[in-house]
Design a protein around this motif. Sequence first.
Motif, PDB file in Angstrom:
ATOM      1  N   CYS A 140    -120.318  37.167 -98.384  1.00  0.00           N
ATOM      2  CA  CYS A 140    -118.930  37.434 -98.016  1.00  0.00           C
ATOM      3  C   CYS A 140    -118.583  38.871 -98.398  1.00  0.00           C
ATOM      4  CB  CYS A 140    -118.060  36.435 -98.793  1.00  0.00           C
ATOM      5  SG  CYS A 140    -116.309  36.569 -98.483  1.00  0.00           S
ATOM      6  N   CYS A 141    -117.883  39.596 -97.525  1.00  0.00           N
ATOM      7  CA  CYS A 141    -117.488  40.961 -97.871  1.00  0.00           C
ATOM      8  C   CYS A 141    -116.286  40.900 -98.805  1.00  0.00           C
ATOM      9  CB  CYS A 141    -117.199  41.783 -96.610  1.00  0.00           C
ATOM     10  SG  CYS A 141    -115.645  41.356 -95.809  1.00  0.00           S
ATOM     11  N   HIS A 142    -116.013  42.013 -99.489  1.00  0.00           N
ATOM     12  CA  HIS A 142    -114.928  42.014-100.476  1.00  0.00           C
ATOM     13  C   HIS A 142    -113.584  41.727 -99.830  1.00  0.00           C
ATOM     14  CE1 HIS A 142    -117.380  43.064-103.873  1.00  0.00           C
ATOM     15  NE2 HIS A 142    -117.936  44.052-103.182  1.00  0.00           N
ATOM     16  N   SER A 143    -113.373  42.268 -98.631  1.00  0.00           N
ATOM     17  CA  SER A 143    -112.052  42.093 -98.032  1.00  0.00           C
ATOM     18  C   SER A 143    -111.826  40.636 -97.612  1.00  0.00           C
ATOM     19  CB  SER A 143    -111.825  43.121 -96.912  1.00  0.00           C
ATOM     20  OG  SER A 143    -111.903  42.527 -95.658  1.00  0.00           O
ATOM     21  N   CYS A 144    -112.848  39.983 -97.066  1.00  0.00           N
ATOM     22  CA  CYS A 144    -112.697  38.550 -96.736  1.00  0.00           C
ATOM     23  C   CYS A 144    -112.541  37.717 -98.008  1.00  0.00           C
ATOM     24  CB  CYS A 144    -113.883  38.050 -95.928  1.00  0.00           C
ATOM     25  SG  CYS A 144    -113.903  38.656 -94.239  1.00  0.00           S
ATOM     26  N   ASN A 145    -113.253  38.138 -99.047  1.00  0.00           N
ATOM     27  CA  ASN A 145    -113.195  37.402-100.307  1.00  0.00           C
ATOM     28  C   ASN A 145    -111.779  37.472-100.897  1.00  0.00           C
ATOM     29  OD1 ASN A 145    -114.723  35.834-102.193  1.00  0.00           O
ATOM     30  ND2 ASN A 145    -114.532  37.516-103.647  1.00  0.00           N
ATOM     31  N   THR A 154    -124.953  39.377 -93.921  1.00  0.00           N
ATOM     32  CA  THR A 154    -123.809  39.377 -93.012  1.00  0.00           C
ATOM     33  C   THR A 154    -122.704  38.525 -93.598  1.00  0.00           C
ATOM     34  OG1 THR A 154    -125.327  39.590 -91.147  1.00  0.00           O
ATOM     35  CG2 THR A 154    -123.110  38.826 -90.638  1.00  0.00           C
ATOM     36  N   CYS A 155    -121.500  39.088 -93.665  1.00  0.00           N
ATOM     37  CA  CYS A 155    -120.347  38.324 -94.136  1.00  0.00           C
ATOM     38  C   CYS A 155    -120.178  37.125 -93.206  1.00  0.00           C
ATOM     39  CB  CYS A 155    -119.091  39.185 -94.135  1.00  0.00           C
ATOM     40  SG  CYS A 155    -117.600  38.204 -94.468  1.00  0.00           S
ATOM     41  N   GLN A 156    -120.127  35.945 -93.783  1.00  0.00           N
ATOM     42  CA  GLN A 156    -120.088  34.727 -92.969  1.00  0.00           C
ATOM     43  C   GLN A 156    -118.707  34.455 -92.376  1.00  0.00           C
ATOM     44  OE1 GLN A 156    -123.126  32.785 -92.181  1.00  0.00           O
ATOM     45  NE2 GLN A 156    -123.563  34.917 -92.706  1.00  0.00           N
ATOM     46  N   TYR A 157    -117.729  35.302 -92.708  1.00  0.00           N
ATOM     47  CA  TYR A 157    -116.393  35.131 -92.129  1.00  0.00           C
ATOM     48  C   TYR A 157    -116.109  36.163 -91.037  1.00  0.00           C
ATOM     49  CZ  TYR A 157    -115.738  31.945 -96.042  1.00  0.00           C
ATOM     50  OH  TYR A 157    -115.887  30.918 -96.936  1.00  0.00           O
ATOM     51  N   CYS A 158    -116.386  37.444 -91.315  1.00  0.00           N
ATOM     52  CA  CYS A 158    -116.050  38.468 -90.311  1.00  0.00           C
ATOM     53  C   CYS A 158    -117.288  39.002 -89.584  1.00  0.00           C
ATOM     54  CB  CYS A 158    -115.275  39.618 -90.951  1.00  0.00           C
ATOM     55  SG  CYS A 158    -116.280  40.631 -92.053  1.00  0.00           S
ATOM     56  N   HIS A 159    -118.472  38.485 -89.953  1.00  0.00           N
ATOM     57  CA  HIS A 159    -119.732  38.812 -89.260  1.00  0.00           C
ATOM     58  C   HIS A 159    -120.172  40.264 -89.410  1.00  0.00           C
ATOM     59  CE1 HIS A 159    -118.602  35.294 -86.317  1.00  0.00           C
ATOM     60  NE2 HIS A 159    -118.504  34.983 -87.585  1.00  0.00           N
TER      61      HIS A 159
END
Length: 175
Positions: free
Chosen positions: A123-128, A88-93
């Motif tokens: 982390c997902c690519h877009s949040c990254n 799970t992306c730790q920023y956008c869940h």
Amino acid sequence: MASLDRLHKPVLVLNASYEPINVCAARRAVVLILKGVASPEEHSPSHLHSARHAMRVPSVIRLLEYRRIPHQTRALSRKNILMRDKYTCQYCHKTLPSGELTLDHVVPRSRAGETTWENLVACCHSCNNRKGSRTPDEAGMKLNRAPRPFSLHTSRHLMRLLGKSDDQWRKYLFY
Ligand SMILES: [Zn+2]
């Protein structure tokens, strides 16, 4: 069940304090019992036969002497970080397949951020991309929770998944 299958059955290993600490194969559990290192706490319905005696196959064993469990016994790896963060992306869940996740240095490497359990998150690519080489504060992004080492708690989660089929494990894992 063939004798060989019985020897490979997973056995839950408890510390002397009854805290679950590991899972091992029945063969190993039997060796620990015969050596006097562990005692059987629960048995599976099957038996092991040797030339001289029959032995009930344990499903849960307990170490007779308390063993200190070192922290961070798990390797710091991409796979273990993703597993800890449950993919799970730790920023956008968002929960995503492994290939769509990357590892983010919370404090960027360019800012002397370290490669440690506490500074790496899934982390997902877009949040990254959005975060770039900024800290979460600077980017106005919030972490799901503070990253921690792969803990006993996490291992316990894995043991729970493994033990779902074995009712005898439940009372030691669900507390
Ligand atoms: Zn994201």
